[in-house]
Design a protein around this motif. Sequence first.
Motif, PDB file in Angstrom:
ATOM      1  N   THR A 253      -7.731   3.638   0.257  1.00 31.53           N
ATOM      2  CA  THR A 253      -7.827   4.265   1.505  1.00 31.53           C
ATOM      3  C   THR A 253      -6.440   4.108   2.155  1.00 31.53           C
ATOM      4  OG1 THR A 253      -8.432   2.331   2.542  1.00 31.53           O
ATOM      5  CG2 THR A 253     -10.362   3.821   1.724  1.00 31.53           C
ATOM      6  N   HIS A 254      -6.185   5.023   3.115  1.00 36.80           N
ATOM      7  CA  HIS A 254      -4.890   4.969   3.880  1.00 36.80           C
ATOM      8  C   HIS A 254      -4.819   3.583   4.587  1.00 36.80           C
ATOM      9  CE1 HIS A 254      -7.774   7.097   6.308  1.00 36.80           C
ATOM     10  NE2 HIS A 254      -7.251   6.668   7.415  1.00 36.80           N
ATOM     11  N   PHE A 255      -6.024   3.099   5.007  1.00 46.09           N
ATOM     12  CA  PHE A 255      -6.028   1.729   5.652  1.00 46.09           C
ATOM     13  C   PHE A 255      -5.656   0.637   4.805  1.00 46.09           C
ATOM     14  CE2 PHE A 255      -9.703   4.376   7.689  1.00 46.09           C
ATOM     15  CZ  PHE A 255      -9.197   4.206   8.751  1.00 46.09           C
ATOM     16  N   THR A 256      -6.152   0.769   3.544  1.00 44.99           N
ATOM     17  CA  THR A 256      -5.602  -0.142   2.731  1.00 44.99           C
ATOM     18  C   THR A 256      -4.079  -0.069   2.343  1.00 44.99           C
ATOM     19  OG1 THR A 256      -7.766   0.072   1.468  1.00 44.99           O
ATOM     20  CG2 THR A 256      -5.914  -1.170   0.019  1.00 44.99           C
ATOM     21  N   HIS A 257      -3.613   1.071   2.320  1.00 47.86           N
ATOM     22  CA  HIS A 257      -2.096   1.236   2.143  1.00 47.86           C
ATOM     23  C   HIS A 257      -1.201   0.517   3.342  1.00 47.86           C
ATOM     24  CE1 HIS A 257      -2.403   3.766  -1.184  1.00 47.86           C
ATOM     25  NE2 HIS A 257      -2.760   4.911  -0.605  1.00 47.86           N
ATOM     26  N   LYS A 258      -1.891   0.582   4.651  1.00 48.60           N
ATOM     27  CA  LYS A 258      -1.238   0.201   5.787  1.00 48.60           C
ATOM     28  C   LYS A 258      -1.352  -1.388   5.679  1.00 48.60           C
ATOM     29  CE  LYS A 258      -1.393  -0.720  10.733  1.00 48.60           C
ATOM     30  NZ  LYS A 258      -0.751  -1.941  10.570  1.00 48.60           N
ATOM     31  N   ALA A 259      -2.445  -1.868   5.216  1.00 51.08           N
ATOM     32  CA  ALA A 259      -2.571  -3.301   5.027  1.00 51.08           C
ATOM     33  C   ALA A 259      -1.579  -4.030   3.976  1.00 51.08           C
ATOM     34  CB  ALA A 259      -4.022  -3.677   4.597  1.00 51.08           C
ATOM     35  N   TRP A 260      -1.582  -3.270   3.005  1.00 52.25           N
ATOM     36  CA  TRP A 260      -0.468  -3.655   1.881  1.00 52.25           C
ATOM     37  C   TRP A 260       0.800  -3.456   2.191  1.00 52.25           C
ATOM     38  CZ3 TRP A 260       0.699  -0.459  -3.532  1.00 52.25           C
ATOM     39  CH2 TRP A 260       1.014  -1.448  -4.239  1.00 52.25           C
ATOM     40  N   HIS A 261       1.351  -2.438   3.077  1.00 52.98           N
ATOM     41  CA  HIS A 261       2.498  -2.493   3.480  1.00 52.98           C
ATOM     42  C   HIS A 261       2.652  -3.228   4.768  1.00 52.98           C
ATOM     43  CE1 HIS A 261       5.669  -0.496   6.152  1.00 52.98           C
ATOM     44  NE2 HIS A 261       5.859   0.266   5.224  1.00 52.98           N
ATOM     45  N   ASP A 262       1.768  -3.679   5.391  1.00 57.18           N
ATOM     46  CA  ASP A 262       1.921  -4.896   6.409  1.00 57.18           C
ATOM     47  C   ASP A 262       2.190  -6.140   5.888  1.00 57.18           C
ATOM     48  OD1 ASP A 262       2.052  -2.833   8.388  1.00 57.18           O
ATOM     49  OD2 ASP A 262       0.123  -3.381   9.047  1.00 57.18           O
TER      50      ASP A 262
ATOM     51  N   PHE B  84      -0.497   6.876   4.782  1.00 60.37           N
ATOM     52  CA  PHE B  84       0.222   6.072   5.537  1.00 60.37           C
ATOM     53  C   PHE B  84       1.529   6.330   5.658  1.00 60.37           C
ATOM     54  CE2 PHE B  84       2.228   1.929   6.511  1.00 60.37           C
ATOM     55  CZ  PHE B  84       1.857   1.756   7.913  1.00 60.37           C
ATOM     56  N   HIS B  85       2.279   6.707   6.647  1.00 62.53           N
ATOM     57  CA  HIS B  85       3.517   7.138   6.535  1.00 62.53           C
ATOM     58  C   HIS B  85       4.428   6.751   7.826  1.00 62.53           C
ATOM     59  CE1 HIS B  85       6.990  10.425   6.446  1.00 62.53           C
ATOM     60  NE2 HIS B  85       7.177   9.267   5.456  1.00 62.53           N
ATOM     61  N   ASN B  86       5.434   5.776   7.579  1.00 60.11           N
ATOM     62  CA  ASN B  86       6.270   5.377   8.906  1.00 60.11           C
ATOM     63  C   ASN B  86       5.397   4.820   9.976  1.00 60.11           C
ATOM     64  OD1 ASN B  86       8.569   6.034   7.686  1.00 60.11           O
ATOM     65  ND2 ASN B  86       8.613   7.931   7.992  1.00 60.11           N
ATOM     66  N   GLY B  87       4.365   4.000   9.756  1.00 61.22           N
ATOM     67  CA  GLY B  87       3.461   3.339  10.606  1.00 61.22           C
ATOM     68  C   GLY B  87       2.547   4.247  11.432  1.00 61.22           C
ATOM     69  N   LYS B  88       2.280   5.363  10.728  1.00 56.36           N
ATOM     70  CA  LYS B  88       1.257   6.310  11.254  1.00 56.36           C
ATOM     71  C   LYS B  88       0.237   6.865  10.238  1.00 56.36           C
ATOM     72  CE  LYS B  88       4.401   8.165  14.667  1.00 56.36           C
ATOM     73  NZ  LYS B  88       5.232   9.110  15.146  1.00 56.36           N
ATOM     74  N   PHE B  89      -0.764   7.404  10.503  1.00 53.39           N
ATOM     75  CA  PHE B  89      -1.684   8.064   9.689  1.00 53.39           C
ATOM     76  C   PHE B  89      -1.489   9.420   9.903  1.00 53.39           C
ATOM     77  CE2 PHE B  89      -4.627   4.283  10.212  1.00 53.39           C
ATOM     78  CZ  PHE B  89      -4.167   3.496   8.959  1.00 53.39           C
ATOM     79  N   VAL B  90      -1.168  10.071   8.598  1.00 47.63           N
ATOM     80  CA  VAL B  90      -0.825  11.545   8.693  1.00 47.63           C
ATOM     81  C   VAL B  90      -1.719  12.365   7.833  1.00 47.63           C
ATOM     82  CG1 VAL B  90       1.604  11.273   9.851  1.00 47.63           C
ATOM     83  CG2 VAL B  90       1.273  11.317   7.325  1.00 47.63           C
ATOM     84  N   GLU B  91      -2.109  13.568   8.024  1.00 48.88           N
ATOM     85  CA  GLU B  91      -2.343  14.422   7.349  1.00 48.88           C
ATOM     86  C   GLU B  91      -1.603  14.901   6.245  1.00 48.88           C
ATOM     87  OE1 GLU B  91      -6.096  17.104   8.365  1.00 48.88           O
ATOM     88  OE2 GLU B  91      -4.392  18.617   7.843  1.00 48.88           O
ATOM     89  N   VAL B  92      -2.030  15.281   4.860  1.00 50.83           N
ATOM     90  CA  VAL B  92      -1.075  15.712   3.755  1.00 50.83           C
ATOM     91  C   VAL B  92      -2.085  16.593   3.110  1.00 50.83           C
ATOM     92  CG1 VAL B  92       0.416  15.630   1.740  1.00 50.83           C
ATOM     93  CG2 VAL B  92       0.033  13.666   3.565  1.00 50.83           C
ATOM     94  N   THR B  93      -1.564  18.089   2.949  1.00 47.96           N
ATOM     95  CA  THR B  93      -2.056  18.863   2.225  1.00 47.96           C
ATOM     96  C   THR B  93      -1.334  19.526   0.923  1.00 47.96           C
ATOM     97  OG1 THR B  93      -1.672  20.993   3.321  1.00 47.96           O
ATOM     98  CG2 THR B  93      -3.457  19.480   4.073  1.00 47.96           C
TER      99      THR B  93
ATOM    100  N   PHE C 136       8.429   6.482   2.269  1.00 48.39           N
ATOM    101  CA  PHE C 136       7.806   7.739   1.623  1.00 48.39           C
ATOM    102  C   PHE C 136       6.165   7.739   1.985  1.00 48.39           C
ATOM    103  CE2 PHE C 136       8.819   5.309  -2.174  1.00 48.39           C
ATOM    104  CZ  PHE C 136       7.220   5.141  -2.567  1.00 48.39           C
ATOM    105  N   PRO C 137       5.427   8.719   2.172  1.00 45.19           N
ATOM    106  CA  PRO C 137       3.867   8.571   2.390  1.00 45.19           C
ATOM    107  C   PRO C 137       3.431   8.081   1.281  1.00 45.19           C
ATOM    108  CG  PRO C 137       4.807  10.909   2.817  1.00 45.19           C
ATOM    109  CD  PRO C 137       6.062   9.917   2.134  1.00 45.19           C
ATOM    110  N   LEU C 138       2.091   7.268   1.516  1.00 48.45           N
ATOM    111  CA  LEU C 138       1.063   6.712   0.702  1.00 48.45           C
ATOM    112  C   LEU C 138       0.088   7.282   0.822  1.00 48.45           C
ATOM    113  CD1 LEU C 138       2.311   2.751   0.654  1.00 48.45           C
ATOM    114  CD2 LEU C 138       2.607   4.460  -1.162  1.00 48.45           C
ATOM    115  N   ILE C 139      -0.304   8.122   0.246  1.00 50.82           N
ATOM    116  CA  ILE C 139      -1.864   8.998   0.070  1.00 50.82           C
ATOM    117  C   ILE C 139      -2.651   8.239  -0.312  1.00 50.82           C
ATOM    118  CG2 ILE C 139      -2.914  10.996  -0.345  1.00 50.82           C
ATOM    119  CD1 ILE C 139      -0.185  12.340  -0.754  1.00 50.82           C
ATOM    120  N   GLY C 140      -4.063   8.218   0.467  1.00 55.38           N
ATOM    121  CA  GLY C 140      -5.294   7.543   0.214  1.00 55.38           C
ATOM    122  C   GLY C 140      -5.924   8.737  -0.450  1.00 55.38           C
ATOM    123  N   ASP C 141      -6.587   8.166  -1.643  1.00 59.23           N
ATOM    124  CA  ASP C 141      -7.485   9.201  -2.314  1.00 59.23           C
ATOM    125  C   ASP C 141      -8.575   8.611  -2.784  1.00 59.23           C
ATOM    126  OD1 ASP C 141      -8.141  11.524  -4.112  1.00 59.23           O
ATOM    127  OD2 ASP C 141      -7.308  10.957  -5.630  1.00 59.23           O
ATOM    128  N   PRO C 142      -9.477   8.026  -1.684  1.00 59.50           N
ATOM    129  CA  PRO C 142     -10.827   7.465  -2.061  1.00 59.50           C
ATOM    130  C   PRO C 142     -11.767   8.278  -2.583  1.00 59.50           C
ATOM    131  CG  PRO C 142     -10.717   7.600   0.344  1.00 59.50           C
ATOM    132  CD  PRO C 142      -9.124   8.166  -0.317  1.00 59.50           C
TER     133      PRO C 142
END
Length: 187
Positions: free
Chosen positions: A75-84, A16-25, A94-100
């Motif tokens: 999950t990235h969904f949980t990151h968004k909920a926490w952010h909100d 979760f980064h700046n209001g969007k879900f983004v892929e990170v590798t 900065f990006p919050l990476i989900g690693d479920p």
Amino acid sequence: MSLINTEVKPFKSTAFHNGKFVEVTEADLKGKWSIFFFYPADFTFVCPTELGDLADNYEAFKSIGVEIYGVSTDTHFTHKAWHDTSETIGKIQFPLIGDPTAVISRNFEVLIESAGLADRGTFVIDPEGRIQIIEVNAGGVGRDALELLRKVKAAQYVAAHPGEVCPAKWKEGEATLAPSLDLVGKI
């Protein structure tokens, strides 16, 4: 075996980064300094104080070319909920990476298998994708963004100045050391 000077193992996850879900590798780390900042879980107690401290100092890290990635087994969904819902987490840029699946936490050897959570692990990664600094704290011990910033500046200095090293408590602009036979027993 230590992970120091090893290359970050391949991974792909959603952040979760700046209001969007983004892929990170791992490829996203190449060409710049990065910090992987593992923490146990969203909606907890010490974690938001650490992430808030990083958020408050994020511009200082960006000004020296460093990207921060917060990582937990949420999950990235949980990151968004926490952010909100959290004022502290809401200021994170900065990006919050989900690693479920815990792939990233296992790659960095910070997974607490019995709990499915990550230890408080901090990893500074150079532009070649190699780990230069590792710090792992017990769950009840929070980290300090300004001390991390000091360590990153030291790692960047050493990388840019082969043959020089930074002594304890070194700060930008202070004297460094050039290891040689002349220094043996004189420090």
